[in-house]
Design a protein around this motif. Structure first.
Motif, PDB file in Angstrom:
ATOM      1  N   ASP A   8       0.917  -1.111  -0.221  1.00 23.83           N
ATOM      2  CA  ASP A   8       0.242   0.034   0.071  1.00 23.83           C
ATOM      3  C   ASP A   8       0.999   1.112  -0.037  1.00 23.83           C
ATOM      4  O   ASP A   8       1.700   1.070   0.802  1.00 23.83           O
ATOM      5  CB  ASP A   8      -0.939   0.012   1.166  1.00 23.83           C
ATOM      6  CG  ASP A   8      -1.944   0.977   1.267  1.00 23.83           C
ATOM      7  OD1 ASP A   8      -1.656   2.125   0.716  1.00 23.83           O
ATOM      8  OD2 ASP A   8      -3.123   0.615   1.257  1.00 23.83           O
ATOM      9  N   ASP A  54      -3.434  -2.863  -1.770  1.00 23.82           N
ATOM     10  CA  ASP A  54      -4.263  -1.645  -2.175  1.00 23.82           C
ATOM     11  C   ASP A  54      -4.543  -1.816  -3.597  1.00 23.82           C
ATOM     12  O   ASP A  54      -3.690  -1.996  -4.579  1.00 23.82           O
ATOM     13  CB  ASP A  54      -3.378  -0.576  -1.799  1.00 23.82           C
ATOM     14  CG  ASP A  54      -4.336   0.875  -1.938  1.00 23.82           C
ATOM     15  OD1 ASP A  54      -5.362   0.748  -1.645  1.00 23.82           O
ATOM     16  OD2 ASP A  54      -3.698   1.865  -2.009  1.00 23.82           O
ATOM     17  N   LEU A  55      -5.887  -1.268  -3.808  1.00 21.57           N
ATOM     18  CA  LEU A  55      -6.435  -1.245  -5.332  1.00 21.57           C
ATOM     19  C   LEU A  55      -5.540  -0.249  -5.638  1.00 21.57           C
ATOM     20  O   LEU A  55      -5.404  -0.367  -7.140  1.00 21.57           O
ATOM     21  CB  LEU A  55      -8.097  -1.340  -5.139  1.00 21.57           C
ATOM     22  CG  LEU A  55      -8.400  -1.131  -6.474  1.00 21.57           C
ATOM     23  CD1 LEU A  55      -8.242  -2.334  -7.347  1.00 21.57           C
ATOM     24  CD2 LEU A  55      -9.878  -0.749  -6.322  1.00 21.57           C
ATOM     25  N   GLU A  56      -5.818   0.929  -5.504  1.00 23.17           N
ATOM     26  CA  GLU A  56      -5.205   2.265  -6.027  1.00 23.17           C
ATOM     27  C   GLU A  56      -3.941   2.610  -5.713  1.00 23.17           C
ATOM     28  O   GLU A  56      -4.028   3.208  -4.501  1.00 23.17           O
ATOM     29  CB  GLU A  56      -6.433   3.223  -6.188  1.00 23.17           C
ATOM     30  CG  GLU A  56      -7.533   2.574  -6.712  1.00 23.17           C
ATOM     31  CD  GLU A  56      -9.025   3.605  -6.391  1.00 23.17           C
ATOM     32  OE1 GLU A  56      -9.577   3.840  -7.473  1.00 23.17           O
ATOM     33  OE2 GLU A  56      -9.119   3.819  -5.308  1.00 23.17           O
ATOM     34  N   ASP A  61      -1.583  -0.733 -10.439  1.00 25.72           N
ATOM     35  CA  ASP A  61      -2.825  -0.864  -9.428  1.00 25.72           C
ATOM     36  C   ASP A  61      -2.816  -2.194  -8.871  1.00 25.72           C
ATOM     37  O   ASP A  61      -2.121  -3.080  -9.335  1.00 25.72           O
ATOM     38  CB  ASP A  61      -4.137  -0.687 -10.169  1.00 25.72           C
ATOM     39  CG  ASP A  61      -4.547  -1.445 -11.368  1.00 25.72           C
ATOM     40  OD1 ASP A  61      -4.072  -2.522 -11.107  1.00 25.72           O
ATOM     41  OD2 ASP A  61      -5.129  -0.936 -12.263  1.00 25.72           O
ATOM     42  N   SER A  83      -9.078  -1.396  -0.223  1.00 28.33           N
ATOM     43  CA  SER A  83      -9.419  -0.040  -0.964  1.00 28.33           C
ATOM     44  C   SER A  83     -10.173   1.024  -0.168  1.00 28.33           C
ATOM     45  O   SER A  83     -10.981   0.361   0.832  1.00 28.33           O
ATOM     46  CB  SER A  83     -10.177  -0.149  -2.316  1.00 28.33           C
ATOM     47  OG  SER A  83     -10.683   1.022  -2.872  1.00 28.33           O
TER      48      SER A  83
END
Length: 128
Positions: A8, A54-56, A61, A83
């Motif tokens: 992340d 973490d997605l973003e 990504d 997320s």
């Protein structure tokens, strides 16, 4: 020890979550990567029981990392996507079977699911 890789770009979040896991689940070890690109080497090296992604993130990504991890031999059922997005959005983006779970990292109800995952991993680790 059960090994977790937490990926992340939010350093404050990773430190908080790693501290929580360390305190609540002493049999689990958390490695932190705040850069998704740096995480590629850790994923490739393997040996992790669980990936929290973490997605973003900038540069790459979480879904690309998930794809890389599964191609590198990680079981998709050992990957959790985190997320700040709404749970409905996350479930539309990652339908059941894409990975172990997709969770909003800021909702208290979602923390319960993470605790179930950590507890299960901790019990498996104790039984080794």
């Amino acid at each position: 020890m059960g090994r977790i890789l937490l990926i992340d770009d939010d350093q404050a979040f990773t430190e908080f979550l790693a501290g929580y896991i360390h305190g609540a689940y002493p049999l689990l070890r958390v490695d932190i990567c705040n850069s998704p690109v740096t995480a590629l080497n850790s994923i490739r090296a393997g040996g992790y029981d669980l990936l929290l992604i973490d997605l973003e993130m900038p540069a790459m990504d979480g879904l690309k990392l998930l794809s890389f991890a599964t191609q590198a031999g990680m079981d998709k059922n050992r990957v959790v996507i985190l997320s700040g997005r709404d749970a409905d959005f996350l479930h539309d983006l990652c339908p059941m079977g894409t990975c172990l779970a997709v969770l909003n990292k800021f909702e208290a109800r979602q923390k319960t699911v993470l605790d179930m995952i950590f507890s299960s991993l901790s019990k498996k680790t104790a039984g080794r």
